[in-house]
Design a protein around this motif. Structure first.
Motif, PDB file in Angstrom:
ATOM      1  N   TYR A   1      22.681   2.315  17.336  1.00 47.10           N
ATOM      2  CA  TYR A   1      23.629   3.423  17.574  1.00 47.10           C
ATOM      3  C   TYR A   1      23.356   4.622  16.692  1.00 47.10           C
ATOM      4  O   TYR A   1      24.212   5.491  16.507  1.00 47.10           O
ATOM      5  N   ASN A   2      22.149   4.678  16.118  1.00 45.78           N
ATOM      6  CA  ASN A   2      21.743   5.802  15.272  1.00 45.78           C
ATOM      7  C   ASN A   2      22.724   6.045  14.136  1.00 45.78           C
ATOM      8  O   ASN A   2      23.083   7.180  13.838  1.00 45.78           O
ATOM      9  N   ILE A   3      23.167   4.965  13.525  1.00 40.12           N
ATOM     10  CA  ILE A   3      24.076   5.057  12.370  1.00 40.12           C
ATOM     11  C   ILE A   3      23.235   4.891  11.125  1.00 40.12           C
ATOM     12  O   ILE A   3      22.480   3.934  10.981  1.00 40.12           O
ATOM     13  N   GLN A   4      23.385   5.840  10.225  1.00 41.86           N
ATOM     14  CA  GLN A   4      22.596   5.808   9.006  1.00 41.86           C
ATOM     15  C   GLN A   4      23.155   4.766   8.042  1.00 41.86           C
ATOM     16  O   GLN A   4      24.352   4.697   7.802  1.00 41.86           O
ATOM     17  N   GLU A   5      22.258   3.947   7.494  1.00 42.38           N
ATOM     18  CA  GLU A   5      22.658   2.964   6.500  1.00 42.38           C
ATOM     19  C   GLU A   5      22.794   3.648   5.156  1.00 42.38           C
ATOM     20  O   GLU A   5      22.036   4.532   4.827  1.00 42.38           O
TER      21      GLU A   5
ATOM     22  N   VAL B   1      21.181 -11.905   7.988  1.00 44.01           N
ATOM     23  CA  VAL B   1      22.410 -11.159   8.269  1.00 44.01           C
ATOM     24  C   VAL B   1      22.177  -9.671   8.033  1.00 44.01           C
ATOM     25  O   VAL B   1      22.614  -8.823   8.815  1.00 44.01           O
ATOM     26  N   SER B   2      21.475  -9.344   6.960  1.00 45.85           N
ATOM     27  CA  SER B   2      21.178  -7.949   6.656  1.00 45.85           C
ATOM     28  C   SER B   2      20.409  -7.293   7.800  1.00 45.85           C
ATOM     29  O   SER B   2      20.719  -6.174   8.220  1.00 45.85           O
ATOM     30  N   THR B   3      19.423  -8.005   8.324  1.00 53.88           N
ATOM     31  CA  THR B   3      18.625  -7.497   9.442  1.00 53.88           C
ATOM     32  C   THR B   3      19.489  -7.328  10.692  1.00 53.88           C
ATOM     33  O   THR B   3      19.345  -6.345  11.420  1.00 53.88           O
ATOM     34  N   GLN B   4      20.380  -8.279  10.924  1.00 52.49           N
ATOM     35  CA  GLN B   4      21.280  -8.206  12.078  1.00 52.49           C
ATOM     36  C   GLN B   4      22.111  -6.920  12.036  1.00 52.49           C
ATOM     37  O   GLN B   4      22.228  -6.212  13.042  1.00 52.49           O
ATOM     38  N   VAL B   5      22.659  -6.597  10.869  1.00 50.23           N
ATOM     39  CA  VAL B   5      23.471  -5.385  10.736  1.00 50.23           C
ATOM     40  C   VAL B   5      22.592  -4.142  10.845  1.00 50.23           C
ATOM     41  O   VAL B   5      22.968  -3.167  11.502  1.00 50.23           O
ATOM     42  N   SER B   6      21.424  -4.172  10.235  1.00 49.89           N
ATOM     43  CA  SER B   6      20.503  -3.029  10.335  1.00 49.89           C
ATOM     44  C   SER B   6      20.156  -2.737  11.792  1.00 49.89           C
ATOM     45  O   SER B   6      20.094  -1.573  12.198  1.00 49.89           O
TER      46      SER B   6
ATOM     47  N   VAL C   1      31.628 -12.201  10.904  1.00 50.69           N
ATOM     48  CA  VAL C   1      32.285 -10.902  10.707  1.00 50.69           C
ATOM     49  C   VAL C   1      31.455  -9.808  11.369  1.00 50.69           C
ATOM     50  O   VAL C   1      31.993  -8.951  12.080  1.00 50.69           O
ATOM     51  N   ALA C   2      30.147  -9.852  11.172  1.00 49.86           N
ATOM     52  CA  ALA C   2      29.257  -8.851  11.774  1.00 49.86           C
ATOM     53  C   ALA C   2      29.322  -8.904  13.298  1.00 49.86           C
ATOM     54  O   ALA C   2      29.360  -7.857  13.953  1.00 49.86           O
ATOM     55  N   GLU C   3      29.347 -10.087  13.852  1.00 47.32           N
ATOM     56  CA  GLU C   3      29.441 -10.214  15.307  1.00 47.32           C
ATOM     57  C   GLU C   3      30.744  -9.629  15.838  1.00 47.32           C
ATOM     58  O   GLU C   3      30.763  -8.942  16.854  1.00 47.32           O
ATOM     59  N   SER C   4      31.836  -9.909  15.141  1.00 51.31           N
ATOM     60  CA  SER C   4      33.137  -9.408  15.564  1.00 51.31           C
ATOM     61  C   SER C   4      33.177  -7.882  15.560  1.00 51.31           C
ATOM     62  O   SER C   4      33.563  -7.248  16.550  1.00 51.31           O
ATOM     63  N   TYR C   5      32.765  -7.294  14.443  1.00 55.43           N
ATOM     64  CA  TYR C   5      32.798  -5.830  14.349  1.00 55.43           C
ATOM     65  C   TYR C   5      31.685  -5.185  15.168  1.00 55.43           C
ATOM     66  O   TYR C   5      31.847  -4.067  15.665  1.00 55.43           O
ATOM     67  N   GLY C   6      30.575  -5.876  15.332  1.00 52.96           N
ATOM     68  CA  GLY C   6      29.513  -5.373  16.202  1.00 52.96           C
ATOM     69  C   GLY C   6      29.975  -5.314  17.644  1.00 52.96           C
ATOM     70  O   GLY C   6      29.680  -4.357  18.367  1.00 52.96           O
ATOM     71  N   HIS C   7      30.725  -6.328  18.060  1.00 54.65           N
ATOM     72  CA  HIS C   7      31.286  -6.341  19.418  1.00 54.65           C
ATOM     73  C   HIS C   7      32.230  -5.147  19.608  1.00 54.65           C
ATOM     74  O   HIS C   7      32.176  -4.448  20.626  1.00 54.65           O
ATOM     75  N   SER C   8      33.082  -4.916  18.622  1.00 51.77           N
ATOM     76  CA  SER C   8      34.003  -3.771  18.696  1.00 51.77           C
ATOM     77  C   SER C   8      33.235  -2.455  18.757  1.00 51.77           C
ATOM     78  O   SER C   8      33.560  -1.572  19.551  1.00 51.77           O
ATOM     79  N   LEU C   9      32.224  -2.334  17.911  1.00 56.47           N
ATOM     80  CA  LEU C   9      31.426  -1.106  17.879  1.00 56.47           C
ATOM     81  C   LEU C   9      30.751  -0.865  19.219  1.00 56.47           C
ATOM     82  O   LEU C   9      30.765   0.264  19.731  1.00 56.47           O
ATOM     83  N   ARG C  10      30.181  -1.901  19.825  1.00 54.35           N
ATOM     84  CA  ARG C  10      29.556  -1.755  21.146  1.00 54.35           C
ATOM     85  C   ARG C  10      30.575  -1.263  22.169  1.00 54.35           C
ATOM     86  O   ARG C  10      30.269  -0.404  22.994  1.00 54.35           O
TER      87      ARG C  10
END
Length: 97
Positions: A92-96, A81-86, A33-42
């Motif tokens: 992209y300078n997105i605040q967690e 997984v947590s580190t991958q999302v962080s 899921v993270a890869e899919s949405y990370g790809h979209s975000l990029r």
């Protein structure tokens, strides 16, 4: 995998796996899921800022889902997984939250 979409609706499966003690399966679902949405975000972030405004809802959805992935990963001790999302957020300078 061609017939199974890893999207926000899949998060419930990751949580069920985690609750059943299947950490590896939970991690795999969250990672995908993270890869899919990370790809979209990029993809969205490649556009110049003036054009990104028209993609604001799509960008926000990606950030929201990634935040949910991180929340579940943290809740169930899935540090990789947590580190991958962080890392994605940091890129992209997105605040967690």
């Amino acid at each position: 995998d061609e017939v199974f979409a890893y999207n926000r609706n899949t998060l419930v499966y990751a949580q069920a796996y985690a609750l059943c003690g299947e950490s590896e399966k939970a991690s795999e679902v969250l990672r995908r899921v993270a890869e899919s949405y990370g790809h979209s975000l990029r993809y969205y972030m490649k556009f110049p800022a003036k054009y990104r405004r028209s993609l604001q809802s799509e960008t926000q959805e990606a950030v929201d889902v990634l935040g949910s992935v991180k929340y579940l990963a943290d809740a169930y001790g899935l540090t990789e997984v947590s580190t991958q999302v962080s890392d994605m957020f940091r890129a992209y300078n997105i605040q967690e939250n």
